[in-house]
Design a protein around this motif. Structure first.
Motif, PDB file in Angstrom:
ATOM      1  N   LEU A 141       0.836  -1.206   0.000  1.00 13.91           N
ATOM      2  CA  LEU A 141       0.000   0.000   0.000  1.00 13.91           C
ATOM      3  C   LEU A 141       0.867   1.251   0.000  1.00 13.91           C
ATOM      4  N   HIS A 142       1.876   1.233  -0.857  1.00 10.37           N
ATOM      5  CA  HIS A 142       2.829   2.357  -0.924  1.00 10.37           C
ATOM      6  C   HIS A 142       2.431   3.413  -1.943  1.00 10.37           C
ATOM      7  N   ALA A 143       1.442   3.118  -2.807  1.00 14.51           N
ATOM      8  CA  ALA A 143       1.065   4.059  -3.870  1.00 14.51           C
ATOM      9  C   ALA A 143       0.246   5.215  -3.293  1.00 14.51           C
ATOM     10  N   ARG A 144       0.595   6.433  -3.695  1.00 10.69           N
ATOM     11  CA  ARG A 144      -0.162   7.617  -3.258  1.00 10.69           C
ATOM     12  C   ARG A 144      -1.367   7.840  -4.156  1.00 10.69           C
ATOM     13  N   LYS A 145      -1.186   7.633  -5.468  1.00 10.32           N
ATOM     14  CA  LYS A 145      -2.280   7.769  -6.425  1.00 10.32           C
ATOM     15  C   LYS A 145      -2.613   6.389  -6.983  1.00 10.32           C
ATOM     16  N   VAL A 146      -3.891   6.051  -6.937  1.00  7.03           N
ATOM     17  CA  VAL A 146      -4.331   4.699  -7.289  1.00  7.03           C
ATOM     18  C   VAL A 146      -5.493   4.780  -8.271  1.00  7.03           C
ATOM     19  N   ALA A 147      -5.513   3.860  -9.229  1.00  6.60           N
ATOM     20  CA  ALA A 147      -6.636   3.722 -10.153  1.00  6.60           C
ATOM     21  C   ALA A 147      -7.380   2.429  -9.855  1.00  6.60           C
ATOM     22  N   VAL A 148      -8.709   2.496  -9.874  1.00  8.23           N
ATOM     23  CA  VAL A 148      -9.561   1.314  -9.763  1.00  8.23           C
ATOM     24  C   VAL A 148     -10.406   1.255 -11.031  1.00  8.23           C
ATOM     25  N   ILE A 149     -10.339   0.139 -11.735  1.00  5.88           N
ATOM     26  CA  ILE A 149     -11.055  -0.003 -12.996  1.00  5.88           C
ATOM     27  C   ILE A 149     -12.319  -0.827 -12.762  1.00  5.88           C
ATOM     28  N   GLY A 150     -13.469  -0.199 -12.977  1.00  4.30           N
ATOM     29  CA  GLY A 150     -14.733  -0.890 -12.796  1.00  4.30           C
ATOM     30  C   GLY A 150     -15.769   0.043 -12.205  1.00  4.30           C
ATOM     31  N   MET A 151     -17.029  -0.225 -12.485  1.00  3.10           N
ATOM     32  CA  MET A 151     -18.118   0.616 -11.997  1.00  3.10           C
ATOM     33  C   MET A 151     -19.191  -0.220 -11.300  1.00  3.10           C
ATOM     34  N   PHE A 203     -23.418   0.460  -9.417  1.00  5.17           N
ATOM     35  CA  PHE A 203     -23.400   0.639  -7.974  1.00  5.17           C
ATOM     36  C   PHE A 203     -24.805   0.443  -7.407  1.00  5.17           C
ATOM     37  N   SER A 204     -24.864   0.115  -6.127  1.00  2.00           N
ATOM     38  CA  SER A 204     -26.143   0.214  -5.426  1.00  2.00           C
ATOM     39  C   SER A 204     -26.209   1.596  -4.785  1.00  2.00           C
ATOM     40  N   PRO A 205     -27.407   2.185  -4.662  1.00  2.00           N
ATOM     41  CA  PRO A 205     -27.513   3.517  -4.067  1.00  2.00           C
ATOM     42  C   PRO A 205     -26.908   3.599  -2.671  1.00  2.00           C
ATOM     43  N   MET A 206     -27.115   2.568  -1.867  1.00  2.00           N
ATOM     44  CA  MET A 206     -26.584   2.589  -0.505  1.00  2.00           C
ATOM     45  C   MET A 206     -25.066   2.697  -0.502  1.00  2.00           C
ATOM     46  N   GLU A 207     -24.407   1.868  -1.336  1.00  5.47           N
ATOM     47  CA  GLU A 207     -22.945   1.904  -1.403  1.00  5.47           C
ATOM     48  C   GLU A 207     -22.459   3.274  -1.841  1.00  5.47           C
TER      49      GLU A 207
END
Length: 445
Positions: A141-151, A203-207
Motif C-alpha cells: 500500500l505504498h502508492a499515493r495515487k491509485v486507479a480502480v477499474i470498474g463501476m 453501484f447500489s444507491p446505498m454503497e
C-alpha cells in the motif's frame, strides 16, 4: 420418488448454497442436507467478499444462521471438493448433488501492462482485507495515487477501503494484520474509471451514498461526465435504482470538492486501454474518452489521457473456477446447465454465480436457488433418483482421518472471534489462519 429419506449434498456454504438448503427444507421437511464447504467457516461471500464496514449487509448472516440451525442441515467445513471428496463419492452417497461454489477470482483485464508491478487483482485485495484463510497476509500500500477499474460495488468497496483510514475501520472485524497494513497506507487519491456514464454504473444507491459518510473522503465527479442518451434516459425511467444512482452522482458533481484529506474521483466515459510503466512498475493508466451512441453503449472518440498513478486495481467482474469432473464454459465462466440441471449428470445441479455468472445482488441468489430446487424436486417426485445411497459421508471422512469442522464448531469459532473482539472493544476480530480456525472450532468448552 425414492423410498429412502431424500439425502442431498450442497457443495458450497455461501448464500447460494444456504438458500438452496432453505428451499429444500420448506418443500420436503424431512430432507437430509449436508453443506460441504472448503473453508472451515460458513457464509462464503458474506464473510469473505463483503467489505468489513458494511454491517447492514453482513446482517444477512443472521438469516443464514437460522437455516443452518435447522436439524435437517449438517455443516461440514474444511472439505474441499475435488481433493477431499470427488464426484463419484457424492453421487454414490446422496440422491442429489447441488454445486453452489460461487465466483472467487477476477475476470481478466486484457490490456497491455497488466502484468506490471503495481497492477493488482481486486479479488485478491478483498481476500486480504476480509481475512480469507487462503489469501495474502500482507498487501503493498505504498502508492499515493491509485486507479480502480470498474463501476460495480466491488470496485467501490476497494476504492473506499483504500480511501479510508485504518482508525475508521478499527471498530470492524478486520484482523490485526489488515489494520496494521491499512495504517501504513499511503493512498490519498483514488480514481475510479468506467467506460460508460452514470446511468450505466452498477453501484447500489446505498454503497454510493456511504462514500460521503467518511469525514476523510472527498467524493468528486466532473460535471462534464454527467451525460445521458435516449437509452440512458429510458433506463432511469424504468428503474428506480438506476435513477437513484444517477441522481446521487449528479449531486456529487454539482457540489464540487469538500476539501477533505483523501480524494475519491469517479471518472465516467474513460475506457482503460493501457497500463503504463517504467522499470517494470506502474506509472500511469492510459484511457480513451468515450461517448454514448444512443443505445446506452459507448464508442471511442480518439481522445487519450494518461493518469499518473502508482497502482491499478482491476474490478471488472468475478469469474468462477472450473470444477473437476464437471463441464465448464470458459468464456462465460459458468457450468453449462438447463434450469440448473447439468447435462449428462442426472441428479447433479448448479445454482448461484457458478450457474449464471456473478451478476445481481445477494438477494437475487435466493430466487435463483428457488428455481433450481424446483427442478430438483420435480425430478425427485418423478422418481428419477436412485432408491439406494451409500454410507454417511462422515464415515468416509473419518475413515480417511480427514479433519473437518461442524456447525457446533462454528459456534465455538464464533465465540472465540467475539472474545478477541471484546478485548479490543469491538464486536469481533476475525481469525485468519486456517489451522487457527480449525483449532478454535474443535476446542472443548
Amino acid at each position: 420418488m425414492t423410498s429412502e429419506r431424500l439425502r442431498v449434498a450442497i457443495v458450497g456454504a455461501g448464500p447460494a448454497g444456504i438458500y438452496a438448503a432453505d428451499r429444500l427444507i420448506k418443500e420436503i421437511p424431512d430432507v437430509r442436507i449436508d453443506l460441504l464447504e472448503r473453508l472451515p467457516a460458513p457464509f462464503g461471500l458474506i464473510r469473505y467478499g463483503v467489505a468489513p464496514d458494511h454491517p447492514r449487509i453482513k446482517g444477512i448472516i443472521r438469516t443464514l444462521h437460522r437455516v443452518l440451525d435447522q436439524p435437517q442441515v449438517r455443516f461440514l467445513g474444511n472439505v474441499d471438493y475435488g481433493i477431499d471428496v470427488d464426484l463419484e463419492t457424492l453421487r454414490s452417497n446422496y440422491h442429489a448433488v447441488v454445486f453452489a461454489t460461487g465466483a472467487l477470482k477476477d475476470r481478466p483485464l486484457r490490456v497491455a501492462g497488466n502484468d506490471l508491478d503495481g497492477s493488482y487483482s481486486t479479488a485478491e485485495f478483498v481476500s486480504w482485507y476480509d481475512g480469507h484463510p487462503d489469501g495474502p497476509r500482507t498487501w503493498p500500500l505504498h502508492a499515493r495515487k491509485v486507479a480502480v477499474i470498474g463501476m460495480g460495488n466491488v470496485a467501490l468497496d476497494a476504492a473506499r477501503m483504500l480511501a479510508k483510514t485504518a482508525d475508521e475501520l478499527a471498530h470492524t472485524e478486520i484482523p490485526d494484520n489488515v489494520y496494521d497494513g491499512l495504517a501504513a497506507n499511503a493512498a490519498t487519491e483514488i480514481h475510479v474509471f468506467g467506460r460508460r456514464g452514470p446511468a450505466q454504473a452498477k453501484f447500489s444507491p446505498m454503497e454510493l451514498r456511504e462514500l460521503d459518510e467518511s469525514p476523510n473522503i472527498d467524493v468528486i465527479v466532473d460535471p462534464n461526465d454527467i451525460a445521458y442518451d435516449d437509452a440512458s434516459i429510458a433506463a432511469r425511467t424504468s428503474s428506480k435504482i438506476t435513477d437513484q444512482v444517477a441522481a446521487i452522482i449528479e449531486d456529487y458533481a454539482a457540489r464540487g470538492s469538500q476539501g477533505r484529506a483523501h480524494k475519491l474521483v469517479l471518472h465516467f466515459f474513460e475506457e482503460p486501454i493501457e497500463i503504463l510503466g517504467n522499470d517494470g512498475a506502474v506509472t500511469a493508466l492510459r484511457t480513451e474518452r468515450t461517448k454514448l451512441d444512443g443505445t446506452g453503449n459507448a464508442v471511442r472518440t480518439g481522445q487519450f489521457t494518461d493518469w499518473p498513478v502508482e497502482a491499478v486495481y482491476r474490478a471488472i467482474g468475478y469469474l468462477s473456477d472450473e470444477l473437476p469432473e464437471l463441464p465448464f464454459d470458459t468464456h462465460r465462466g459458468v457450468i453449462p446447465n438447463d434450469e440448473g440441471r447439468i447435462e449428462g449428470l442426472p441428479g447433479v445441479y448448479v445454482t448461484g454465480w457458478v450457474r449464471r455468472g456473478p451478476v445481481g445482488l445477494i438477494g437475487h441468489t435466493r430466487s435463483d436457488s428457488a428455481e433450481v430446487i424446483a427442478g430438483l424436486l420435480a425430478d425427485y417426485k418423478a422418481g428419477k433418483f436412485s432408491d439406494e445411497v451409500g454410507p454417511d459421508i462422515v464415515e468416509i471422512l473419518d475413515a480417511r482421518g480427514h479433519l473437518y469442522t461442524t456447525w457446533d464448531g462454528w459456534h465455538r469459532l464464533d465465540a472465540h472471534e467475539r472474545g478477541l473482539g471484546a478485548q479490543r472493544g469491538r464486536e469481533r476480530t476475525k481469525v485468519v489462519e486456517r489451522a487457527d480456525m480449525i483449532a478454535a472450532a474443535q476446542a472443548l468448552d
